[in-house]
Scaffold this motif. Structure first.
Motif, PDB file in Angstrom:
ATOM      1  N   HIS A 196       0.746   6.933   9.951  1.00  0.00           N
ATOM      2  CA  HIS A 196       0.366   5.879   9.005  1.00  0.00           C
ATOM      3  C   HIS A 196       1.179   5.990   7.710  1.00  0.00           C
ATOM      4  O   HIS A 196       1.530   4.960   7.125  1.00  0.00           O
ATOM      5  N   ILE A 197       1.466   7.190   7.289  1.00  0.00           N
ATOM      6  CA  ILE A 197       2.301   7.375   6.091  1.00  0.00           C
ATOM      7  C   ILE A 197       3.690   6.791   6.348  1.00  0.00           C
ATOM      8  O   ILE A 197       4.260   6.095   5.497  1.00  0.00           O
ATOM      9  N   GLN A 198       4.224   7.032   7.541  1.00  0.00           N
ATOM     10  CA  GLN A 198       5.533   6.458   7.886  1.00  0.00           C
ATOM     11  C   GLN A 198       5.457   4.931   7.879  1.00  0.00           C
ATOM     12  O   GLN A 198       6.367   4.256   7.402  1.00  0.00           O
ATOM     13  N   TYR A 199       4.368   4.413   8.404  1.00  0.00           N
ATOM     14  CA  TYR A 199       4.168   2.957   8.408  1.00  0.00           C
ATOM     15  C   TYR A 199       4.126   2.421   6.977  1.00  0.00           C
ATOM     16  O   TYR A 199       4.785   1.437   6.653  1.00  0.00           O
ATOM     17  N   SER A 206       5.897  -3.896   0.256  1.00  0.00           N
ATOM     18  CA  SER A 206       5.021  -3.803  -0.921  1.00  0.00           C
ATOM     19  C   SER A 206       3.658  -3.263  -0.496  1.00  0.00           C
ATOM     20  O   SER A 206       2.732  -4.034  -0.241  1.00  0.00           O
ATOM     21  N   PRO A 207       3.529  -1.939  -0.418  1.00  0.00           N
ATOM     22  CA  PRO A 207       2.224  -1.362  -0.059  1.00  0.00           C
ATOM     23  C   PRO A 207       1.212  -1.603  -1.173  1.00  0.00           C
ATOM     24  O   PRO A 207       1.573  -1.791  -2.335  1.00  0.00           O
ATOM     25  N   THR A 208      -0.059  -1.584  -0.782  1.00  0.00           N
ATOM     26  CA  THR A 208      -1.123  -1.764  -1.771  1.00  0.00           C
ATOM     27  C   THR A 208      -1.225  -0.508  -2.639  1.00  0.00           C
ATOM     28  O   THR A 208      -0.665   0.544  -2.302  1.00  0.00           O
ATOM     29  N   ALA A 209      -1.966  -0.620  -3.723  1.00  0.00           N
ATOM     30  CA  ALA A 209      -2.158   0.524  -4.626  1.00  0.00           C
ATOM     31  C   ALA A 209      -2.852   1.670  -3.897  1.00  0.00           C
ATOM     32  O   ALA A 209      -2.497   2.845  -4.083  1.00  0.00           O
ATOM     33  N   THR A 210      -3.834   1.355  -3.056  1.00  0.00           N
ATOM     34  CA  THR A 210      -4.538   2.416  -2.324  1.00  0.00           C
ATOM     35  C   THR A 210      -3.622   3.072  -1.302  1.00  0.00           C
ATOM     36  O   THR A 210      -3.715   4.281  -1.083  1.00  0.00           O
ATOM     37  N   GLU A 224      -8.351   3.107   5.027  1.00  0.00           N
ATOM     38  CA  GLU A 224      -7.219   2.579   5.813  1.00  0.00           C
ATOM     39  C   GLU A 224      -7.625   2.316   7.257  1.00  0.00           C
ATOM     40  O   GLU A 224      -7.231   1.306   7.845  1.00  0.00           O
ATOM     41  N   LYS A 225      -8.434   3.205   7.823  1.00  0.00           N
ATOM     42  CA  LYS A 225      -8.901   3.003   9.206  1.00  0.00           C
ATOM     43  C   LYS A 225      -9.804   1.774   9.290  1.00  0.00           C
ATOM     44  O   LYS A 225      -9.721   0.996  10.245  1.00  0.00           O
ATOM     45  N   ILE A 226     -10.653   1.606   8.276  1.00  0.00           N
ATOM     46  CA  ILE A 226     -11.520   0.416   8.231  1.00  0.00           C
ATOM     47  C   ILE A 226     -10.660  -0.846   8.118  1.00  0.00           C
ATOM     48  O   ILE A 226     -10.911  -1.843   8.801  1.00  0.00           O
ATOM     49  N   ASN A 227      -9.636  -0.789   7.262  1.00  0.00           N
ATOM     50  CA  ASN A 227      -8.740  -1.943   7.104  1.00  0.00           C
ATOM     51  C   ASN A 227      -7.999  -2.245   8.399  1.00  0.00           C
ATOM     52  O   ASN A 227      -7.816  -3.414   8.761  1.00  0.00           O
ATOM     53  N   GLN A 228      -7.573  -1.201   9.110  1.00  0.00           N
ATOM     54  CA  GLN A 228      -6.906  -1.412  10.405  1.00  0.00           C
ATOM     55  C   GLN A 228      -7.852  -2.089  11.382  1.00  0.00           C
ATOM     56  O   GLN A 228      -7.469  -3.018  12.085  1.00  0.00           O
TER      57      GLN A 228
END
Length: 160
Positions: free
Chosen positions: A10-13, A19-23, A51-55
Motif C-alpha cells: 500500500h505504501i508503494q501504491y 496527489s495522495p491525501t493528507a492521511t 485505509e483498509k476501510i477506504n479500500q
C-alpha cells in the motif's frame, strides 16, 4: 496477506499516486520511521485501519456502480425486446407497412378509447385471442418437426 505485506504494497501504491491525501501522506511518513514510539505505532495502526476501510468502501462503490450499470443494461434490453415484439405485430396482422397509416390508425384508436370506455377491453380480447390462435397454430408445427426429428434419429440408430 500479513499486515506488513499489505502495508508495504500500500505504501508503494500511495507513493505512485499523483496527489495522495493528507492521511495517506501521514501513513507513509509513520510507516517509514525506523523506531516508532508507542503513540506513532497507534497512529499508524489507526491510519492502516482507515485505509483498509477506504479500500473496502471504494470496492463497494465500484460494485454498486456495476450493479446500477447492469440494471440499466437489463432495462434497455427489455425495452428493446418490447419494441421488437411490438414491431412484429404489424406484419403479423398484414397491416399496410406505412408509418403514416399506422400512426393514424393508432391515433384514431386512441380517440375511440376516449369516447368508448369498453372499446379498449374489446380490442384487447380480440387481439389476445388472435395472438393465442397464432401461437397454437405454430405449436403443432414445432411439435411435428420435433416428432419427425425424433423419428429420424431413431431410424438412424436402428440396424438396417
Amino acid at each position: 496477506m500479513a499486515k506488513n505485506e499489505w502495508l508495504t504494497e500500500h505504501i508503494q501504491y500511495i507513493q505512485g499516486l499523483k496527489s495522495p491525501t493528507a492521511t495517506q501522506t501521514l501513513l507513509v511518513e509513520l510507516a517509514t520511521i525506523p523506531a516508532p514510539t508507542a503513540q506513532e505505532s497507534r497512529q499508524l495502526d489507526k491510519l492502516v485501519r482507515l485505509e483498509k476501510i477506504n479500500q473496502k468502501a471504494d470496492s463497494m462503490k465500484a460494485e454498486a456502480a456495476r450493479m446500477l450499470s447492469e440494471r440499466r443494461e437489463n432495462q434497455r434490453r427489455a425495452h428493446t425486446r418490447e419494441l421488437i415484439e411490438l414491431g412484429g405485430i404489424v406484419p403479423m396482422v398484414d397491416f399496410p407497412v406505412d408509418r403514416g397509416t399506422l400512426t393514424g390508425a393508432l391515433l384514431w384508436a386512441l380517440d375511440q378509447f376516449r369516447t368508448d370506455g369498453d372499446l379498449q377491453r374489446t380490442l384487447k380480447k380480440r387481439g389476445d385471442a388472435f395472438i393465442a390462435e397464432r401461437e397454437n397454430d405454430k405449436k403443432p408445427e414445432t411439435q411435428a418437426s420435433a416428432g419427425v426429428a425424433a423419428e429420424a434419429a431413431t431410424a438412424e440408430k436402428a440396424p438396417a
